[in-house]
Design an enzyme around this catalytic site. Structure first.
Site, PDB file in Angstrom:
ATOM      1  N   TYR A   1      22.073 -40.592  37.500  1.00  0.00           N
ATOM      2  CA  TYR A   1      21.191 -41.769  37.359  1.00  0.00           C
ATOM      3  C   TYR A   1      21.715 -42.752  36.299  1.00  0.00           C
ATOM      4  O   TYR A   1      22.038 -43.900  36.618  1.00  0.00           O
ATOM      5  CB  TYR A   1      19.786 -41.259  37.033  1.00  0.00           C
ATOM      6  CG  TYR A   1      18.772 -42.306  36.663  1.00  0.00           C
ATOM      7  CD1 TYR A   1      18.675 -43.511  37.357  1.00  0.00           C
ATOM      8  CD2 TYR A   1      17.868 -42.070  35.622  1.00  0.00           C
ATOM      9  CE1 TYR A   1      17.717 -44.452  37.011  1.00  0.00           C
ATOM     10  CE2 TYR A   1      16.905 -42.996  35.280  1.00  0.00           C
ATOM     11  CZ  TYR A   1      16.840 -44.189  35.970  1.00  0.00           C
ATOM     12  OH  TYR A   1      15.890 -45.109  35.623  1.00  0.00           O
TER      13      TYR A   1
ATOM     14  N   ASN B   1      12.322 -42.681  27.169  1.00  0.00           N
ATOM     15  CA  ASN B   1      12.133 -42.365  28.592  1.00  0.00           C
ATOM     16  C   ASN B   1      12.884 -43.343  29.487  1.00  0.00           C
ATOM     17  O   ASN B   1      12.407 -44.467  29.724  1.00  0.00           O
ATOM     18  CB  ASN B   1      10.644 -42.368  28.928  1.00  0.00           C
ATOM     19  CG  ASN B   1       9.927 -41.154  28.366  1.00  0.00           C
ATOM     20  OD1 ASN B   1       9.975 -40.916  27.155  1.00  0.00           O
ATOM     21  ND2 ASN B   1       9.311 -40.368  29.209  1.00  0.00           N
TER      22      ASN B   1
ATOM     23  N   ARG C   1       4.367 -42.882  25.782  1.00  0.00           N
ATOM     24  CA  ARG C   1       5.828 -42.754  25.840  1.00  0.00           C
ATOM     25  C   ARG C   1       6.447 -44.146  25.765  1.00  0.00           C
ATOM     26  O   ARG C   1       5.804 -45.143  26.058  1.00  0.00           O
ATOM     27  CB  ARG C   1       6.277 -42.092  27.153  1.00  0.00           C
ATOM     28  CG  ARG C   1       5.899 -40.636  27.289  1.00  0.00           C
ATOM     29  CD  ARG C   1       6.722 -39.761  26.349  1.00  0.00           C
ATOM     30  NE  ARG C   1       6.366 -38.353  26.465  1.00  0.00           N
ATOM     31  CZ  ARG C   1       5.366 -37.775  25.803  1.00  0.00           C
ATOM     32  NH1 ARG C   1       4.618 -38.476  24.972  1.00  0.00           N
ATOM     33  NH2 ARG C   1       5.118 -36.487  25.949  1.00  0.00           N
TER      34      ARG C   1
ATOM     35  N   TYR D   1      15.990 -27.394  26.180  1.00  0.00           N
ATOM     36  CA  TYR D   1      16.680 -28.631  26.552  1.00  0.00           C
ATOM     37  C   TYR D   1      16.996 -29.452  25.295  1.00  0.00           C
ATOM     38  O   TYR D   1      18.150 -29.836  25.058  1.00  0.00           O
ATOM     39  CB  TYR D   1      15.830 -29.453  27.530  1.00  0.00           C
ATOM     40  CG  TYR D   1      16.348 -30.866  27.701  1.00  0.00           C
ATOM     41  CD1 TYR D   1      17.592 -31.090  28.280  1.00  0.00           C
ATOM     42  CD2 TYR D   1      15.619 -31.959  27.249  1.00  0.00           C
ATOM     43  CE1 TYR D   1      18.095 -32.375  28.401  1.00  0.00           C
ATOM     44  CE2 TYR D   1      16.114 -33.245  27.376  1.00  0.00           C
ATOM     45  CZ  TYR D   1      17.350 -33.445  27.955  1.00  0.00           C
ATOM     46  OH  TYR D   1      17.842 -34.726  28.065  1.00  0.00           O
TER      47      TYR D   1
ATOM     48  N   LYS E   1      20.865 -30.340  23.290  1.00  0.00           N
ATOM     49  CA  LYS E   1      21.367 -31.662  22.889  1.00  0.00           C
ATOM     50  C   LYS E   1      21.613 -31.709  21.381  1.00  0.00           C
ATOM     51  O   LYS E   1      22.581 -32.303  20.909  1.00  0.00           O
ATOM     52  CB  LYS E   1      20.361 -32.740  23.313  1.00  0.00           C
ATOM     53  CG  LYS E   1      20.231 -32.901  24.823  1.00  0.00           C
ATOM     54  CD  LYS E   1      21.458 -33.584  25.400  1.00  0.00           C
ATOM     55  CE  LYS E   1      21.334 -33.830  26.881  1.00  0.00           C
ATOM     56  NZ  LYS E   1      22.434 -34.644  27.413  1.00  0.00           N
TER      57      LYS E   1
ATOM     58  N   THR F   1      18.870 -37.251  23.143  1.00  0.00           N
ATOM     59  CA  THR F   1      17.503 -37.456  23.624  1.00  0.00           C
ATOM     60  C   THR F   1      16.493 -37.438  22.483  1.00  0.00           C
ATOM     61  O   THR F   1      16.714 -36.763  21.458  1.00  0.00           O
ATOM     62  CB  THR F   1      17.131 -36.348  24.633  1.00  0.00           C
ATOM     63  OG1 THR F   1      15.718 -36.370  24.866  1.00  0.00           O
ATOM     64  CG2 THR F   1      17.481 -34.973  24.108  1.00  0.00           C
TER      65      THR F   1
ATOM     66  N   PHE G   1      27.442 -38.038  30.183  1.00  0.00           N
ATOM     67  CA  PHE G   1      26.061 -38.039  30.671  1.00  0.00           C
ATOM     68  C   PHE G   1      25.694 -36.736  31.369  1.00  0.00           C
ATOM     69  O   PHE G   1      24.549 -36.564  31.781  1.00  0.00           O
ATOM     70  CB  PHE G   1      25.869 -39.163  31.704  1.00  0.00           C
ATOM     71  CG  PHE G   1      26.136 -40.540  31.177  1.00  0.00           C
ATOM     72  CD1 PHE G   1      25.129 -41.271  30.583  1.00  0.00           C
ATOM     73  CD2 PHE G   1      27.401 -41.110  31.276  1.00  0.00           C
ATOM     74  CE1 PHE G   1      25.357 -42.547  30.090  1.00  0.00           C
ATOM     75  CE2 PHE G   1      27.643 -42.389  30.794  1.00  0.00           C
ATOM     76  CZ  PHE G   1      26.630 -43.098  30.199  1.00  0.00           C
ATOM     77  N   ALA G   2      26.679 -35.858  31.596  1.00  0.00           N
ATOM     78  CA  ALA G   2      26.445 -34.704  32.476  1.00  0.00           C
ATOM     79  C   ALA G   2      25.601 -33.644  31.772  1.00  0.00           C
ATOM     80  O   ALA G   2      26.035 -33.058  30.783  1.00  0.00           O
ATOM     81  CB  ALA G   2      27.788 -34.100  32.880  1.00  0.00           C
TER      82      ALA G   2
END
Ligand code: UDP
Length: 329
Positions: A11, A170, A221, A141, A145, A117, A73-74
């Site tokens: 994305y 977001n 958010r 998650y 990161k 993130t 980005f993976a």
């Protein structure tokens, strides 16, 4: 620059590839296509289908494509799944990145822009969130990161690695010509699910929690347009060499929007209220997350062009209405 875009068929990566080409850089994509879409890339983009953990292949690509910088980005990014299957996340997000970094060290490629993130902050005591806000991730998650951020710091000290970490809030929206957008399977994000519910493609949207200490009881958010995220990546490239230290930036608009407010925008575009059910809280959701991005503004000259939720949701709406099956035509 020759820029290796890891996860470039995903994305955010695919929007970045588009911007790199438009700016005169040469993007080279590596993507496993586990989540990415080959159709998200123009046919003339150089593409390697490979896993980052395949270190020998990555090393060859870094050398033969004469890579100057990497944009990474993976990653897997389902918070709930990271809780139920943490090893999958540590292997994919941390171990695979270690292979990429070792290949970079071996080939002398020493510039990287990393997708981090706001999940690295966990549940912050104070909002808006600054880069100096303590990072206390509350799920695997976010921890994966955070671990990569720490590794980059160590490599800066040991090998002079030049890096920038962008802590996204977001990510939302789609390319303005309607040709690129969000296509996740499964989809868990609010905006695409709300649009799907409004169009009758999905079940009614479940609102996860209406008893939060916020203005309407739903979570707040900071939705930020994917093209704005990518503009920050391009702005960071020339800074990597100058900075002499690792760079860390929050990327958000600084405007908190509630779940109900998102549903109102989608409902206006649909011409009828979004079908919804009121559900209990989703585990691990902080009540309020929004960014102070003034550092990115000061150092990168970055200000989001899409600074209102209406225009962000509208661009997602265009993509989803025109592409009912995403990239599968
Ligand atoms: N959300 C919701 N219903 C959904 C998906 C999300 O109410 O089906 C809420 C979620 O609780 C959060 C916000 O929408 O407050 C944004 O969630 P999303 O999954 O899009 O992103 P996150 O903030 O988890 O990264």
């Amino acid at each position: 620059m020759n820029v290796l875009v890891a996860g470039g068929a995903g994305y955010i990566g695919s929007h970045c590839v588009r911007q790199l080409s438009a700016a005169g850089h040469r993007p080279i994509v590596i993507d496993s296509l586990v989540f990415g879409h080959r159709e998200a890339l123009a046919p003339d983009i150089r593409f390697h289908q490979a896993d980052l953990a395949d270190e020998a292949t990555v090393r060859t690509i870094l050398q033969t494509e004469r890579i100057d910088a990497v944009m990474h980005f993976a990653a897997f990014a389902y918070v709930g799944e990271s809780v139920s299957d943490p090893l999958k996340y540590y292997f994919n997000n941390v171990v695979a990145t270690l292979h990429l970094l070792r290949a970079m060290v071996a080939t002398g490629v020493n510039r990287i822009v990393f997708s981090s993130t706001c999940a690295t902050y966990g549940i912050p005591e104070v909002v808006p969130i600054l880069e100096t806000t303590p990072q206390r991730p509350i799920n695997p998650y976010g921890r994966t990161k955070f671990d990569v951020e720490s590794t980059l710091r160590s490599l800066q000290a040991s090998h002079g690695l030049r890096f920038a970490c962008f802590r996204y809030f977001n990510a939302a929206g789609a390319a303005d010509d309607g040709s690129l957008g969000e296509d996740h399977t499964p989809e868990t994000h609010l905006i695409p699910l709300a649009i799907g519910a409004a169009l009758g493609r999905n079940p009614p949207l479940q609102v996860f929690g209406t008893d939060y200490p916020t203005r309407d009881g739903t979570c707040l958010r900071d939705y930020v347009h994917v093209d704005d995220l990518c503009r920050a990546h391009l702005a960071a490239l020339p800074l990597l060499d100058r900075a002499g230290t690792g760079l860390f930036y929050n990327l958000g608009t600084g405007r908190p929007t509630s779940v109900f407010e998102v549903l109102d925008v989608v409902g206006r575009l649909a011409g009828r209220p979004v079908p919804r059910t009121l559900a209990t809280r989703r585990e691990g959701d902080p009540p309020s997350l929004y960014a102070d991005s003034s550092l990115a503004q000061k150092e990168l000259g970055w200000t989001p062009r899409f600074n209102h939720i209406d225009s962000i949701v509208e661009s997602a709406w265009q993509w989803h209405t025109r592409n009912p099956t995403g990239f599968r035509r």
